[in-house]
Write an enzyme that holds these catalytic residues in place. Structure first.
Site, PDB file in Angstrom:
ATOM      1  N   CYS A 158      -3.843  12.340  -6.717  1.00 42.34           N
ATOM      2  CA  CYS A 158      -4.456  11.083  -7.139  1.00 42.34           C
ATOM      3  C   CYS A 158      -4.620  11.033  -8.647  1.00 42.34           C
ATOM      4  CB  CYS A 158      -5.803  10.885  -6.446  1.00 42.34           C
ATOM      5  SG  CYS A 158      -6.948  12.253  -6.681  1.00 42.34           S
ATOM      6  N   GLU A 215     -13.398   8.263  -3.115  1.00 43.83           N
ATOM      7  CA  GLU A 215     -12.552   8.618  -4.258  1.00 43.83           C
ATOM      8  C   GLU A 215     -11.126   8.293  -3.871  1.00 43.83           C
ATOM      9  OE1 GLU A 215      -9.645  10.373  -6.158  1.00 43.83           O
ATOM     10  OE2 GLU A 215     -10.380  11.950  -4.835  1.00 43.83           O
TER      11      GLU A 215
END
Length: 512
Positions: free
Chosen positions: A287, A253
């Protein structure tokens, strides 16, 4: 804790805290708000990683032989400790990574939520019964642990994300080798002490502190799965290396250049609130933080005026102060990166609306002059279909926000939204459900929000993206896919053999 560990703090391998191999090189954890040292840590080497992997391999058979419920019992102890030490550990998170105190405490809360989910899942039904064409056959699916799982985690969620990776991996019967981020080793140390206090079998959990070379050694080792959360550049290198190792899996990820679409039917109170949260929480160092606001021309001027007014007044300061909204950046090198992208945006922007890159001395709290301070930067830019504008396509990972006006319908907004190599998170703000549904079905993201900020994860949902943002979901139920193997079983309950699809089971010989 069951063991007192003195500085420089050691690695945790095979059930004990051990010194590093080699020359004894160390590194410090530094408070990004003050510049003060929080502790000294031994820097891991590839040899340390090798020792940890060997310990995890040796422990695997014993660990997998336990029931799900027995394995989960160790996690329940950590669950209770996380809850009991919530305030204390929240302050440690804030001191070490710089996010304001409510976020520091929320990091710990998210960790115990993940442990609760994983340990609770141990008592849930496992596998699927599948109908067979043949009445005398039972067909079903079973899972088994893959083996040793290497976990590489980031600094911005130094307690929550490690448990995203490790809690599920351990309950499913895998052993773990973990490398915390080098910026937040104290959080790693505390987690290792928690595992040690549970009496978990030697080698089931292992931690090696260090830098990228230690992480690379995990990827290059004999681990069976790599779980990675971090930058796209590193994550793609991890995925590339793992792809060259048959039998090894990677779930990565990575970053994002996330956008929020504000349509002509938006509630602007919701829109501004969502945009501010998405852009400036954690100093934009998530993120899933939004660096692009795509706003319809009918509401653009009012939205811009309101968003700019808030950005100009955002409270930047001591992250331990409950009145602070935005703390420091993680390290001086990252401040420099943010500044460079702000310079680039000045060249590409039609107008800079807020420039708090260099904070006034009066805004820096007393005693925090050594911190890594940077404030909100907001600019207006005319979207270019040719893809030449780097500032609206490359991830900054900071409080750097572009406002873009669009004309037309939701299709145009989503077209602009998708014009980035990333595909992690995004949001749409609208009171028109048709617009929300169009965004839901067409936005190229793994995490999507309607009338909400594009930040905030609940542990029972998958977390990950598409395109450059990821090749897996190393959290919650989806991480099970990465740390287990599925076997399709078919059991014959008859003395006769019958085959599906009408395939003959008759054996014929030359005599026939």
């Amino acid at each position: 804790m069951s063991q007192q560990v003195q500085e420089p703090y050691a690695h945790y391998i095979a059930g004990e805290f051990v010194d590093r191999s080699g020359d004894g090189e160390t590194f410090e954890s530094v408070n990004p708000a003050t510049g003060e040292s929080l502790g000294e840590f031994q820097r891991g080497t590839p040899e340390d990683v090798e020792r940890a992997v060997e310990a995890a391999e040796s422990a695997f058979e014993e660990w997998r032989s336990l029931s799900y419920i027995d394995r989960a019992e160790y996690l329940w102890e950590i669950y209770h400790e996380l809850k009991e030490r919530h305030e204390e550990l929240g302050r440690v998170v804030t001191k070490e990574c710089g996010k304001e105190i409510s976020e520091g405490k929320a990091d710990v809360t998210e960790a115990w939520h993940m442990v609760e989910w994983a340990a609770g899942d141990a008592r849930h039904p496992k596998g699927d019964v599948v109908p067979s064409e043949i009445p005398a056959k039972d067909a079903y699916m079973r899972r088994k642990p893959r083996g040793v799982v290497g976990c590489i985690t980031p600094w911005n969620f130094p307690v929550a994300i490690p448990f995203w990776h490790m809690a599920v991996a351990l309950v499913e019967g895998n052993t773990v080798v973990w490398k915390p981020a080098e910026q937040t080793p104290m959080c790693g140390q505390i987690i290792a002490e928690m595992f040690d206090s549970t009496g978990i079998p030697e080698g089931v959990f292992n931690m090696v502190q260090g830098f990228g070379d230690a992480g690379a050694a995990i990827v290059d080792s004999d681990v069976d799965t790599v779980l990675f959360t971090g930058s796209a550049e590193v994550g793609h290198e991890v995925a590339r290396k793992v792809a060259e190792q048959p039998g090894t899996l990677a779930a990565c990820e990575m970053g994002g250049k996330n956008g929020i679409v504000v349509t002509e039917n938006a509630d602007l109170d919701v829109a501004v609130h969502s945009a501010v949260m998405s852009s400036f929480k954690t100093t934009g160092q998530r993120c899933v933080s939004s660096e692009r606001l795509i706003v319809h021309e009918d509401v653009y001027d009012e939205f811009k005026q309101r968003f700019v007014e808030v950005a100009e007044g955002i409270s930047v300061g001591d992250p331990l102060d409950e009145d602070t909204f935005m703390g420091p950046a993680i390290e001086p090198e990252h401040v420099e990166k943010i500044r460079k992208y702000n310079d680039l945006a000045r060249e590409e922007a039609t107008e800079v609306l807020v420039d708090r890159t260099e904070l006034d001395d009066s805004e820096i709290p007393e005693g925090h002059e050594g911190g890594n301070w940077v404030g909100p930067f907001v600019y207006e830019v005319e979207y270019d279909d040719e893809g030449e504008q780097r500032s609206i396509r490359e991830e900054v990972f900071g409080p750097h926000v572009a406002l873009m006006k669009y004309s037309g319908d939701i299709e145009r907004a989503v077209e602009i939204h998708n014009d980035t190599p990333y595909g992690l998170a995004g949001a749409v703000i609208s009171e028109d459900y048709r617009q929300i549904n169009y965004y839901r079905d067409r936005a190229e993201v793994g995490l999507s929000y309607g009338n909400l900020p594009c930040i905030g994860a609940e542990v029972q949902l998958p977390f990950g993206g598409v395109k450059k943002s990821g090749n897996g979901y190393p959290s919650a139920r989806e991480v099970i896919e990465a740390v287990t193997e599925r076997t399709a079983w078919t059991l014959n309950n008859s003395k006769e053999i019958q085959m599906a699809q009408g395939l003959s089971a008759d054996i014929k010989t030359q005599e026939d």
